[in-house]
Design a protein around this motif. Structure first.
Motif, mmCIF file in Angstrom:
data_model
loop_
_atom_site.group_PDB
_atom_site.id
_atom_site.type_symbol
_atom_site.label_atom_id
_atom_site.label_comp_id
_atom_site.label_asym_id
_atom_site.label_seq_id
_atom_site.Cartn_x
_atom_site.Cartn_y
_atom_site.Cartn_z
ATOM 1 N N TYR A 1 0.838 -1.199 0.000
ATOM 2 C CA TYR A 1 0.000 0.000 0.000
ATOM 3 C C TYR A 1 0.870 1.245 0.000
ATOM 4 O O TYR A 1 1.903 1.286 0.647
ATOM 5 N N LYS A 2 0.425 2.256 -0.745
ATOM 6 C CA LYS A 2 1.122 3.539 -0.619
ATOM 7 C C LYS A 2 0.127 4.654 -0.338
ATOM 8 O O LYS A 2 -1.074 4.534 -0.597
ATOM 9 N N VAL A 3 0.652 5.746 0.211
ATOM 10 C CA VAL A 3 -0.206 6.842 0.663
ATOM 11 C C VAL A 3 -0.682 7.676 -0.525
ATOM 12 O O VAL A 3 0.118 8.093 -1.370
ATOM 13 N N ALA A 4 -1.992 7.895 -0.594
ATOM 14 C CA ALA A 4 -2.563 8.680 -1.685
ATOM 15 C C ALA A 4 -3.059 10.043 -1.218
ATOM 16 O O ALA A 4 -3.135 10.990 -2.011
ATOM 17 N N TYR A 5 -3.399 10.131 0.055
ATOM 18 C CA TYR A 5 -3.946 11.394 0.580
ATOM 19 C C TYR A 5 -3.752 11.424 2.090
ATOM 20 O O TYR A 5 -3.910 10.405 2.771
ATOM 21 N N ILE A 6 -3.424 12.613 2.630
ATOM 22 C CA ILE A 6 -3.277 12.793 4.078
ATOM 23 C C ILE A 6 -4.050 14.040 4.493
ATOM 24 O O ILE A 6 -3.855 15.104 3.905
ATOM 25 N N GLY A 7 -4.901 13.903 5.498
ATOM 26 C CA GLY A 7 -5.536 15.121 6.011
ATOM 27 C C GLY A 7 -6.900 14.922 6.617
ATOM 28 O O GLY A 7 -7.145 13.967 7.344
ATOM 29 N N ALA A 8 -7.792 15.858 6.264
ATOM 30 C CA ALA A 8 -9.134 15.893 6.852
ATOM 31 C C ALA A 8 -10.116 15.140 5.969
ATOM 32 O O ALA A 8 -9.824 14.830 4.815
ATOM 33 N N ILE A 9 -11.310 14.884 6.509
ATOM 34 C CA ILE A 9 -12.358 14.207 5.746
ATOM 35 C C ILE A 9 -13.069 15.208 4.831
ATOM 36 O O ILE A 9 -13.288 14.948 3.652
ATOM 37 N N ASP A 10 -13.397 16.363 5.392
ATOM 38 C CA ASP A 10 -14.023 17.428 4.599
ATOM 39 C C ASP A 10 -13.662 18.762 5.231
ATOM 40 O O ASP A 10 -12.818 18.813 6.134
ATOM 41 N N ASN A 11 -14.295 19.839 4.780
ATOM 42 C CA ASN A 11 -13.868 21.154 5.269
ATOM 43 C C ASN A 11 -14.866 21.825 6.214
ATOM 44 O O ASN A 11 -14.902 23.039 6.305
ATOM 45 N N ASN A 12 -15.660 21.017 6.926
ATOM 46 C CA ASN A 12 -16.471 21.623 7.984
ATOM 47 C C ASN A 12 -16.698 20.646 9.131
ATOM 48 O O ASN A 12 -17.550 19.759 9.047
#
Lengths: 199, 177
Positions: free
Chosen positions: A148-159
């Motif tokens: 597996y490799k990382v495709a995205y890092i962060g939040a689920i949405d913006n609110n």
């Protein structure tokens, strides 16, 4: 002897720095094995059939984790059928926050009817490998041949306050891109959250 | 004519003084009440203009916190101690609440009142975090507490994510003053 100690300590320092930095988008993820709330060990390599995995560092006590709890459940319900299940991981030290103990994880999962695995990172090594800093903190992984490799890092949405008021859906958008063999447009986002309670 | 105008002046001067006095009292009262009860709600642009882009030779210590954040609440007394210890000419504390605007009257104001916090508090009302966190610092992942040490004239812009211990915070401030 002294120089050996010095070299070892330099390597030790480098090791701790790189551990802190964690994975970046595009990097291959090491396999891990953690205890699920049902008592069984779960490994990333168990997910051989998945197209990807939504790894979410989350916990019981954090108000932001609670605000996103239903959305994490929705993510799993929507995307596990499409080959992207959620793996939720609690990295917090229960000595610091008793609410995040293994027993309380079981209670929380039962109460909310978690449809996904909820793993306890009691050594905190997985959180360190990933470079997770807060809860909730998402790492979307895509299958690259065997690993597996990382495709995205962060939040689920913006609110965080209300799912209805969000107008950017980072995880859903990233999965849509992966699923249509398109590059993920937004690969990193930042969001306010609770610090991980390190030992 | 001259006499009457002089007389008018004699009568009016004390009245003027009285009204000036009452105005001053009203003004002072409003200043006192605002420092305890008022929390300005700022957009990120307003926060950036008023605080991140502030000028002068003052050490601005900007602490990002929220009433729901346990380590934030735990370290707040240290910031208040620093505010007491250091003079207001060279040191200015700003507490930036990241609570939701809808929690301002429900949680933030009662919290400040209960703790007797009279420091300057603003509520940063912008939930689209990814649009502004990097503008505060690229080193910030978004976890709180987080603190910014800023002296525009001396070119100081130091960011730290995570909780402070009392002595480490006070030493950090002493070093920068």
């Amino acid at each position: 002897m002294k120089s050996v100690v010095l070299i070892l300590s330099i390597f030790g320092l480098l090791g701790s720095f790189s551990a802190q930095a964690g994975y970046e988008v595009g990097e291959v993820v090491n396999d891990f094995s953690l205890k699920n709330i049902d008592g069984n060990q779960v490994s990333l390599s168990d997910y051989g059939d998945a197209k990807g995995v939504i790894v979410v560092f989350t916990c019981n006590h954090c108000p932001y984790a609670k605000l996103y709890e239903d959305r994490i459940i929705e993510l799993h319900k929507t995307y596990s059928a499409q080959g992207y299940p959620v793996i939720a991981i609690n990295p917090n030290d229960p000595e610091k926050v008793p609410e995040d103990s293994y027993e309380n994880m079981k209670k929380r999962a039962k109460k909310k009817g978690y449809p996904f695995v909820y793993l306890f990172d009691d050594t905190q090594n997985v959180a360190k490998d990933f470079g997770a800093t807060r809860t909730p903190h998402v790492f979307l992984l895509e299958k690259a041949k065997v690993k597996y490799k990382v495709a995205y890092i962060g939040a689920i949405d913006n609110n965080p306050q209300s799912a209805e008021s969000a107008d950017q859906f980072y995880v859903s958008d990233a999965i849509a891109s992966l699923d249509s063999d398109q590059p993920v447009k937004v690969t990193n986002t930042k969001a306010v959250g609770c610090t991980i309670k390190w030992k | 004519m001259l006499g009457s105008s002089e007389q008018t002046r004699v009568i009016h001067i004390p009245m003027f003084k009285t009204s000036l006095c009452s105005l001053l009292i009203v003004f002072l009262l409003s200043v006192v009440s605002s420092s305890f009860g008022q929390v300005k709600v700022l957009s990120f642009e307003e926060f950036e203009r008023q605080h991140l882009n502030a000028e002068g030779d003052t050490l601005f210590v900007i602490n990002f916190w929220a009433t729901w954040c346990r380590p934030c609440v735990a370290e707040l007394p240290y910031f208040l101690e620093a505010e007491e210890e250091f003079s207001s000419d060279e040191f200015k504390l700003l507490l930036v609440s990241l609570d939701f605007k809808t929690d301002l009257d429900l949680k933030v104001k009662p919290f400040l009142e209960k703790k007797g916090i009279g420091s300057e508090v603003v509520l940063l009302d912008d939930l689209d975090y990814n649009s502004w966190i990097d503008k505060v610092s690229e080193e910030w992942s978004g976890a709180i507490p987080a603190t910014l040490f800023l002296n525009p004239e001396k070119g100081i812009y130091i960011f730290k994510e995570g909780e402070y211990e009392k002595e480490i915070l006070l030493n950090q401030i002493r070093q920068l003053l």
